[in-house]
Design a protein around this motif. Structure first.
Motif, PDB file in Angstrom:
ATOM      1  N   PHE A  57      -5.428 -14.028 -24.164  1.00 44.63           N
ATOM      2  CA  PHE A  57      -5.238 -13.022 -25.200  1.00 44.63           C
ATOM      3  C   PHE A  57      -5.108 -13.584 -26.614  1.00 44.63           C
ATOM      4  O   PHE A  57      -4.963 -12.830 -27.568  1.00 44.63           O
ATOM      5  CB  PHE A  57      -4.020 -12.156 -24.866  1.00 44.63           C
ATOM      6  N   ASP A  58      -5.128 -14.912 -26.739  1.00 38.45           N
ATOM      7  CA  ASP A  58      -5.059 -15.497 -28.079  1.00 38.45           C
ATOM      8  C   ASP A  58      -6.484 -15.851 -28.509  1.00 38.45           C
ATOM      9  O   ASP A  58      -7.118 -16.738 -27.914  1.00 38.45           O
ATOM     10  CB  ASP A  58      -4.175 -16.753 -28.032  1.00 38.45           C
ATOM     11  N   PRO A  59      -7.023 -15.151 -29.516  1.00 38.82           N
ATOM     12  CA  PRO A  59      -8.413 -15.412 -29.929  1.00 38.82           C
ATOM     13  C   PRO A  59      -8.703 -16.891 -30.192  1.00 38.82           C
ATOM     14  O   PRO A  59      -9.795 -17.367 -29.895  1.00 38.82           O
ATOM     15  CB  PRO A  59      -8.570 -14.577 -31.203  1.00 38.82           C
ATOM     16  N   LYS A  60      -7.680 -17.618 -30.699  1.00 31.76           N
ATOM     17  CA  LYS A  60      -7.904 -19.045 -30.998  1.00 31.76           C
ATOM     18  C   LYS A  60      -8.142 -19.838 -29.717  1.00 31.76           C
ATOM     19  O   LYS A  60      -8.913 -20.783 -29.681  1.00 31.76           O
ATOM     20  CB  LYS A  60      -6.708 -19.631 -31.752  1.00 31.76           C
ATOM     21  N   GLU A  61      -7.442 -19.438 -28.662  1.00 26.99           N
ATOM     22  CA  GLU A  61      -7.633 -20.104 -27.366  1.00 26.99           C
ATOM     23  C   GLU A  61      -8.947 -19.630 -26.731  1.00 26.99           C
ATOM     24  O   GLU A  61      -9.693 -20.419 -26.144  1.00 26.99           O
ATOM     25  CB  GLU A  61      -6.441 -19.791 -26.447  1.00 26.99           C
ATOM     26  N   GLU A  72     -18.114 -18.055 -35.105  1.00 27.41           N
ATOM     27  CA  GLU A  72     -18.690 -16.730 -35.320  1.00 27.41           C
ATOM     28  C   GLU A  72     -17.900 -15.651 -34.577  1.00 27.41           C
ATOM     29  O   GLU A  72     -17.837 -14.508 -35.011  1.00 27.41           O
ATOM     30  CB  GLU A  72     -20.150 -16.689 -34.834  1.00 27.41           C
ATOM     31  N   LEU A  73     -17.315 -16.038 -33.440  1.00 29.51           N
ATOM     32  CA  LEU A  73     -16.669 -15.025 -32.592  1.00 29.51           C
ATOM     33  C   LEU A  73     -15.232 -14.719 -32.973  1.00 29.51           C
ATOM     34  O   LEU A  73     -14.707 -13.681 -32.593  1.00 29.51           O
ATOM     35  CB  LEU A  73     -16.712 -15.496 -31.128  1.00 29.51           C
ATOM     36  N   ASN A  78     -10.745 -11.016 -33.112  1.00 23.63           N
ATOM     37  CA  ASN A  78      -9.567 -10.493 -33.796  1.00 23.63           C
ATOM     38  C   ASN A  78      -9.599  -8.967 -33.838  1.00 23.63           C
ATOM     39  O   ASN A  78      -8.588  -8.310 -34.014  1.00 23.63           O
ATOM     40  CB  ASN A  78      -9.450 -11.073 -35.196  1.00 23.63           C
ATOM     41  N   GLN A  79     -10.796  -8.405 -33.700  1.00 25.15           N
ATOM     42  CA  GLN A  79     -10.911  -6.938 -33.694  1.00 25.15           C
ATOM     43  C   GLN A  79     -10.854  -6.354 -32.293  1.00 25.15           C
ATOM     44  O   GLN A  79     -10.326  -5.271 -32.077  1.00 25.15           O
ATOM     45  CB  GLN A  79     -12.228  -6.535 -34.330  1.00 25.15           C
ATOM     46  N   PHE A  80     -11.456  -7.043 -31.344  1.00 24.52           N
ATOM     47  CA  PHE A  80     -11.499  -6.532 -29.963  1.00 24.52           C
ATOM     48  C   PHE A  80     -11.564  -7.723 -29.027  1.00 24.52           C
ATOM     49  O   PHE A  80     -12.517  -8.493 -29.072  1.00 24.52           O
ATOM     50  CB  PHE A  80     -12.739  -5.641 -29.777  1.00 24.52           C
ATOM     51  N   GLN A  81     -10.533  -7.850 -28.207  1.00 23.77           N
ATOM     52  CA  GLN A  81     -10.465  -9.024 -27.338  1.00 23.77           C
ATOM     53  C   GLN A  81     -10.088  -8.593 -25.916  1.00 23.77           C
ATOM     54  O   GLN A  81      -9.902  -7.392 -25.654  1.00 23.77           O
ATOM     55  CB  GLN A  81      -9.478 -10.029 -27.944  1.00 23.77           C
ATOM     56  N   PRO A  82     -10.002  -9.521 -24.964  1.00 28.22           N
ATOM     57  CA  PRO A  82      -9.765  -9.118 -23.583  1.00 28.22           C
ATOM     58  C   PRO A  82      -8.603  -8.147 -23.378  1.00 28.22           C
ATOM     59  O   PRO A  82      -8.682  -7.240 -22.552  1.00 28.22           O
ATOM     60  CB  PRO A  82      -9.495 -10.461 -22.881  1.00 28.22           C
ATOM     61  N   PHE A  83      -7.527  -8.312 -24.177  1.00 30.10           N
ATOM     62  CA  PHE A  83      -6.397  -7.398 -24.033  1.00 30.10           C
ATOM     63  C   PHE A  83      -6.841  -5.958 -24.332  1.00 30.10           C
ATOM     64  O   PHE A  83      -6.450  -5.014 -23.628  1.00 30.10           O
ATOM     65  CB  PHE A  83      -5.270  -7.824 -24.991  1.00 30.10           C
TER      66      PHE A  83
END
Ligand code: FAD
Length: 258
Positions: A57-61, A72-73, A78-83
């Motif tokens: 759930f951490d975009p950086k990870e 690029e991702l 940061n707008q839409f991630q697995p969570f």
């Protein structure tokens, strides 16, 4: 005349259509699918169970899993991630389970659960879907996109989303619309090495090995496997992805440091 024409009815195209409707309910959206049905790849995904997302759930990870697309991702994640994906599915009644390895599956263990959820959403969102559509070409005239089907029917739209997955059709359309395309390069492969005694250890694997390409910034740490012709395993496969461009430029003749 459509606000958005989506070319390709895979999960990418269908989710793009649903998200666009979220932005503006009044958008008139059509999905044009070449095949007999939409979302066909989801059916076979994850061995028929559909590994729908990953509980990172951490975009950086998360971006560490995309060796050449991370930068690029990050803003997208940061707008839409697995969570958000998990919440999206649960809100629509899909029960999910998270495995120890962080893979997320529907508790039904059936990819059909995910397909049914998307199909229901598409129906409820009043998004038009047409299968068996053969697009001959896409052009832009003034501010409108014109899609010509093999039946000579012309479909006009203000925006076009190319979501044709790995099909070369999308590239062809993008080129016709004057987009620049990075050449494809092999990635995610094992390394062959010159014949040395180390090959006699074929079948041996080792954890936590740091491998890098000499004179490059590319390094990976993880398991490696000695094969009958060189090295494989997660760290080597990831290294091939990180160094895909460099490896190609050097005609796959580089020194591997371990
Ligand atoms: C065996 C297998 C198992 C997998 N398991 C998983 C998994 O468990 N979890 C996971 O996240 N991913 C999995 N994947 C990967 C996943 O299926 C893909 O990443 C995903 O389908 C990509 O979605 P997409 O919409 O970009 O492309 P696609 O699913 O390929 O959809 C593209 C669509 O565009 C259509 N199309 C192509 N050309 C045209 C054209 N000219 N006009 C109109 N339509 C066109 C195609 O017919 C297709 O329906 C798996 C893949 C495979 C093959």
């Amino acid at each position: 005349m459509y606000d958005i024409i989506i070319v390709g009815g895979g999960p990418g195209g269908i989710f793009a259509a649903l998200q666009a409707k979220k932005v503006n309910k009044r958008f008139k959206i059509i999905v044009l699918e070449k095949g007999r049905s939409i979302l066909s790849k989801i059916k076979v995904s994850g061995g028929g169970r559909c590994n729908v997302t990953n509980a990172t759930f951490d975009p950086k990870e998360l971006i560490l899993n995309y060796p050449r697309g991370g930068k690029e991702l990050i803003s997208a994640f940061n707008q839409f991630q697995p969570f958000d994906m998990i919440k999206w599915l649960e809100k629509r009644g899909v029960s999910l389970k998270i495995n120890q390895d962080r893979k997320v599956f529907p508790t039904s263990n059936s990819s059909q659960t995910i397909i049914d959820c998307f199909l229901k959403e598409i129906k409820n969102s009043n998004i038009q879907v047409r299968c068996n559509q053969n697009i001959e070409n896409i052009s832009k005239k003034n501010d409108l996109f014109e899609i010509v089907l093999d039946t000579r029917e012309i479909i006009l739209g203000k925006k076009v989303v190319l979501a044709t997955g790995s099909s070369s059709d999308g590239l062809k359309f993008a080129k016709e619309l004057k987009h620049s395309i990075d050449p494809f390069l092999p990635s995610l492969f094992s390394f062959k090495i010159k014949k040395t005694d180390i090959l006699k250890l074929s079948g041996l694997s080792q954890k936590d090995v740091e491998v890098s390409l000499k004179n490059s910034p590319y390094t990976q740490t993880g398991s490696i496997l000695i094969t009958h012709e060189g090295f494989s395993g997660p760290s080597i496969i990831n290294l091939s992805s990180l160094g895909a461009k460099l490896l190609h430029e050097k005609k796959y003749q580089l020194i591997l440091i371990s």
